[in-house]
Structure formats: C-alpha cells, structure tokens
Scaffold this motif. Structure first.
Motif, mmCIF file in Angstrom:
data_model
loop_
_atom_site.group_PDB
_atom_site.id
_atom_site.type_symbol
_atom_site.label_atom_id
_atom_site.label_comp_id
_atom_site.label_asym_id
_atom_site.label_seq_id
_atom_site.Cartn_x
_atom_site.Cartn_y
_atom_site.Cartn_z
ATOM 1 N N ALA A 307 1.004 -1.239 -0.117
ATOM 2 C CA ALA A 307 -0.132 0.158 -0.011
ATOM 3 C C ALA A 307 0.808 1.419 0.020
ATOM 4 N N PHE A 308 0.543 2.033 -1.102
ATOM 5 C CA PHE A 308 1.287 3.401 -0.918
ATOM 6 C C PHE A 308 0.650 4.335 -0.504
ATOM 7 N N HIS A 309 1.013 5.024 0.543
ATOM 8 C CA HIS A 309 0.483 6.399 1.170
ATOM 9 C C HIS A 309 1.134 7.404 0.463
ATOM 10 N N VAL A 310 0.529 8.243 -0.504
ATOM 11 C CA VAL A 310 1.034 9.381 -1.378
ATOM 12 C C VAL A 310 1.061 10.624 -0.258
ATOM 13 N N PRO A 311 2.172 11.265 -0.029
ATOM 14 C CA PRO A 311 2.374 12.298 0.740
ATOM 15 C C PRO A 311 1.467 13.383 -0.002
ATOM 16 N N CYS A 312 0.900 14.257 0.448
ATOM 17 C CA CYS A 312 0.117 15.447 -0.119
ATOM 18 C C CYS A 312 1.389 16.151 -0.944
ATOM 19 N N SER A 313 2.404 16.338 -0.286
ATOM 20 C CA SER A 313 3.676 17.048 -0.698
ATOM 21 C C SER A 313 4.172 16.325 -2.199
ATOM 22 N N LEU A 314 3.925 15.152 -2.286
ATOM 23 C CA LEU A 314 4.515 14.427 -3.276
ATOM 24 C C LEU A 314 3.483 14.475 -4.637
ATOM 25 N N ARG A 315 2.202 14.481 -4.213
ATOM 26 C CA ARG A 315 1.017 14.691 -5.145
ATOM 27 C C ARG A 315 0.835 16.030 -5.558
ATOM 28 N N VAL A 378 3.244 -1.217 4.077
ATOM 29 C CA VAL A 378 2.967 0.326 3.587
ATOM 30 C C VAL A 378 4.167 0.988 3.537
ATOM 31 N N VAL A 379 4.296 1.732 2.441
ATOM 32 C CA VAL A 379 5.420 2.657 2.033
ATOM 33 C C VAL A 379 4.789 4.121 1.903
ATOM 34 N N SER A 380 5.840 5.119 2.153
ATOM 35 C CA SER A 380 5.497 6.494 1.984
ATOM 36 C C SER A 380 6.772 7.097 1.531
ATOM 37 N N ALA A 381 6.664 8.311 1.513
ATOM 38 C CA ALA A 381 7.891 9.101 0.925
ATOM 39 C C ALA A 381 8.171 10.389 1.583
ATOM 40 N N ASN A 382 7.647 10.580 2.659
ATOM 41 C CA ASN A 382 7.915 11.765 3.477
ATOM 42 C C ASN A 382 7.846 11.189 4.898
ATOM 43 N N VAL A 383 9.280 11.781 5.751
ATOM 44 C CA VAL A 383 9.339 11.630 7.180
ATOM 45 C C VAL A 383 8.291 11.585 7.785
ATOM 46 N N TRP A 400 10.019 3.979 0.490
ATOM 47 C CA TRP A 400 10.106 3.126 -0.668
ATOM 48 C C TRP A 400 11.377 3.249 -0.920
ATOM 49 N N LEU A 401 12.408 4.165 -0.759
ATOM 50 C CA LEU A 401 13.693 4.094 -1.108
ATOM 51 C C LEU A 401 14.538 2.644 -0.353
ATOM 52 N N GLU A 402 14.181 2.644 1.057
ATOM 53 C CA GLU A 402 14.756 1.656 1.824
ATOM 54 C C GLU A 402 14.358 0.415 1.409
#
Ligand code: SF4
Ligand code: SF4
Length: 416
Positions: A307-315, A378-383, A400-402
């Motif tokens: 499951a990818f939680h898309v950060p608002c900042s990314l989208r 679950v992965v995401s992209a923002n600390v 996701w990078l890790e």
C-alpha cells in the motif's frame, strides 16, 4: 473576486500579495470536493473557498476574530485544493500570507504563540532535536506506557555510500530526518551509487525552512533558505545535476525557494537556480532506470503487495506521484487500491502537534483505507507521514527508497 484593500494594509507586502492571489479566485467552490478539512468538519469556513473569504474580509479591514484564526489554523496546507482549482489560485502561498496579515493586525495569543516558537525551535534545529531525542531514548524504559508510545523508535545507524562517481547530486541535510530516519538518505545514496551517481551533502546545510514558513516565522524561513543556498552554491557551481530530498515535504519547500526569495536582491537568482535543480527521487531514478534497469533480489511470496501512502507534498506540490509508483512497479510491487487517496494523513508538518485530535481522526481514516486492500506493508515518501503512520499502523511502514535499496545485491565497494 475583487478585494478593496484597507488603507491600513496598503504598506504591507504580505497584504498586497494576498489581495492579488484572492482576486484570482472565481468563487466556484470546485476545490471543496477535495479538501480534507471540509470533508471532516463540514463547514464552508473550513473549505478553501471559505478561508479565502475570511482572508478577503481581513484584507478589507473586517474584524479578525478568534474564529477567523481557528478556521485558518485548521488548514493542513496540503494543497489538494490547488489541484482542483480551474483558476490556478496559489492557495498554499495564500494561506501563509493570510496568517501573516492576521498576525500583523492582531498578535496571536501568548500560549499558542509560544507553542509555535517551541515547536519551531525544537524541530528545525538538528542539534537541539538530537539532544532531546537522546534524553527521550534514555528515559523511555522508565516512562509510563502512554508517554513511552510517543517517543519515536531509536533508528539504527545508517551509512552513506562514499562519493566515487563523476556524476553528482546534492542532498538536503534536513532536521527531523537525520535524527529519526537517517536510513532514508542512506538508501537514496546506495540506489544512486548503483546508477553511477554520487549523493553528496553540504556540511553547513540544515532545515529546508518549511516548519518556520508555516509556523508564523517567514523571516526565519528565509534565513534557513539563505543558509542552505550558501552551503550548496559551491557544489552548484561545480555542476551538480540535481538537488534531491528523500522527504517530499522538504522537496516541496525547496521547489518554492525561487518564489519565496524572489524579492531578495542577493539571493533571488540563486534561489531560482536551486528551485530549477530540485527533482523528486522518483523522477530522477526513473530517468536512470530507463537506460540502466536495476537488478534486485526476488520478492518473497506475498511481499509484492504494497500500500503506497502518497504524501500530499508528493502529489500536490512535486506532482511526482506517478513517478514513484512507476519505480515501485518496476521493482516488482503490486500497489493495492487505497480509497480517498487525496486525503491527508494528518501529519502535515506540525499539525499533529498543534491539532492532535483532528490529526488522529485523519490518521485513523487513512490507516483504515491503507489496510483495506490487504497489503503486507505500507510505504510512503515523507518522514512526517511515515512517523505519523507508524504510531498506529498494524503493518510495517517504511520509505520506498529503503524497501528497494534492501534488495540490491551487496557490492564491496559500495559502503563507507
Ligand atoms: S490546503 Fe488542504 S486543508 Fe487547506 S484548504 Fe486546501 S485542501 Fe483544504
Ligand atoms: S476552485 Fe479555485 S477559483 Fe474555485 S473557489 Fe476554489 S480557489 Fe476559488
């Protein structure tokens, strides 16, 4: 929407700029359908259009009440509204300016003001945060259970790959991330190394300035931006290809440097250059993967369901959601469906500290949707999102990078 700027505000740069932004709104209300606070609070004054009305009132000299301030403070600054707006209203800039104008007219009450100063001081200074974190980790076993769960997990040490390639990209040094999740940047450095690119860090860099920007301290934000630019400039002159941040909230702020420093005669051109160099890691990695696909270890049974939680900042700011999803699919993952993907998880910078109840409500709603597709992690992209989700998620939450870097075959030359 016409604004008759009150004569007392004509000398205020923030008010003049805010009036121009308000005037670009045509009052259609299309933004309300994607606004998390309107969805949760069901009040027009907690929608983007409602807040624009409140800012307009303040600009025209209307009374600023505690309710006006509360409706503006309820905003997550997620910028979902910007993606739905047919008139291109720069709502993210407008909400910051609106709060600035209101603060100029009427100082924020003492305790809320102090809590913002304390959060800013603590989170945006790496040495202060590191000291507090060390004390928290040392005392954690002796704390009552309810407090113990609030102390973030102590991370394992992480090592960056020693720069060894002619191709180089710059990394943001950051504030919260190096203390609580140093593995995110280390993973980015490892992935880039395998593509023949070195990730380098400028020694004098620090916080991107976003915390101060959104917590009533635009001048402190500008000071942080200038400090980063000074630290990066020698590397930029030597020809780094890009500036990357493994935290999308910071990446979004870096992309805004050109706008936020456009009136600074000493830094405007440099800030514009910085913004032009900013890339999301997903975009940068995809471009390299096109020419040179990564070899990764195979996934175990079921491990591919993510499951990818898309950060608002990314989208909404970096507009790179599709890029990260593409990398994940290339790495063999199947992304499970997530309802209400546009809704913020409630982390939103310091929002989880300033508005804990609403933040928790958004978190529960987000977690319910993240696990519904039956993923294994679950992965995401923002600390900020990752630490916020980790507090209550029944599944592992990581970057996701890790996730991808862990599947790289080891190479003796790669670690410092
Ligand atoms: S930034 Fe987010 S919370 Fe604020 S008005 Fe826009 S959509 Fe709503
Ligand atoms: S969608 Fe844009 S123009 Fe329409 S009300 Fe919202 S901010 Fe204004």
């Amino acid at each position: 929407m016409r604004v008759d700027l009150h004569q007392n505000l004509i000398a205020s740069d923030a008010a003049v700029e805010a009036a121009t932004l308000v005037e670009s709104c045509v009052h259609c209300g299309l933004c309300s359908s994607v606004c998390p606070t309107y969805e949760v609070l069901e009040n027009e004054l907690d929608s983007p259009r409602g807040r624009i009305y409140l800012i307009r009132e303040a600009l025209q000299g209307g009374e600023v009440t505690a309710k006006t301030r509360a409706h503006l403070d309820n905003c997550l600054n997620c910028k979902a509204c910007e993606t739905a707006c047919p008139s291109g209203v720069q709502y993210g800039h407008l909400i910051d300016l609106g709060q600035q104008v209101i603060n100029e007219q009427q100082v924020r009450p003492f305790w809320p003001r102090m809590s913002r100063v304390a959060i800013r001081t603590l989170l945006s200074s790496r040495p202060v945060l590191k000291t507090v974190a060390l004390v928290g980790w040392a005392l954690k076993p002796y704390l009552p259970t309810n407090l113990r769960s609030k102390v973030p997990v102590r991370p394992s040490p992480a090592t960056w790959v020693t720069p060894r390639h002619a191709r180089k990209v710059l990394s943001l040094s950051g504030c919260v991330q190096p203390v609580f999740t140093p593995g995110h940047d280390a993973a980015l450095s490892l992935l880039l190394d395998r593509f023949g690119v070195s990730l380098i860090k400028a020694s004098d860099g620090g916080c991107c300035g976003a915390l101060s920007q959104h917590l009533d301290a635009p001048e402190a934000a500008r000071a942080a931006m200038r400090r980063n630019i000074d630290a990066w400039w020698p590397h930029i002159e030597r020809g780094v290809e890009a500036i990357l941040s493994s935290s999308t909230g910071c990446g979004a702020q870096l992309m805004d440097y050109g706008h936020l420093l456009r009136d600074d005669k000493d830094y405007a051109l440099k800030a514009a250059r910085v913004s032009a160099l900013v890339r999301d890691p997903g975009e940068f990695i995809n471009a390299m993967w096109d020419k040179n696909p990564l070899v990764l270890s195979p996934l175990a049974e079921g491990e591919e369901r993510l499951a990818f939680h898309v950060p608002c900042s990314l989208r909404n700011s970096l507009r790179a959601k599709a890029q990260v999803e593409k990398v994940l699919r290339r790495a063999g993952y199947k992304l499970t469906p997530v309802k209400e993907e546009h809704m913020c998880c409630g982390s939103a910078g310091a929002y989880s500290l300033l508005q804990p109840d609403r933040s928790e409500e958004l978190l529960s709603r987000k977690l319910k949707h993240l696990v519904q597709g039956n993923p294994t992690q679950v992965v995401s992209a923002n600390v900020g999102c990752i630490m916020h989700l980790q507090k209550s998620s029944p599944l592992d939450v990581g970057h996701w990078l890790e996730l991808i870097a862990r599947r790289l075959p080891s190479q003796e030359t790669s670690h410092a």
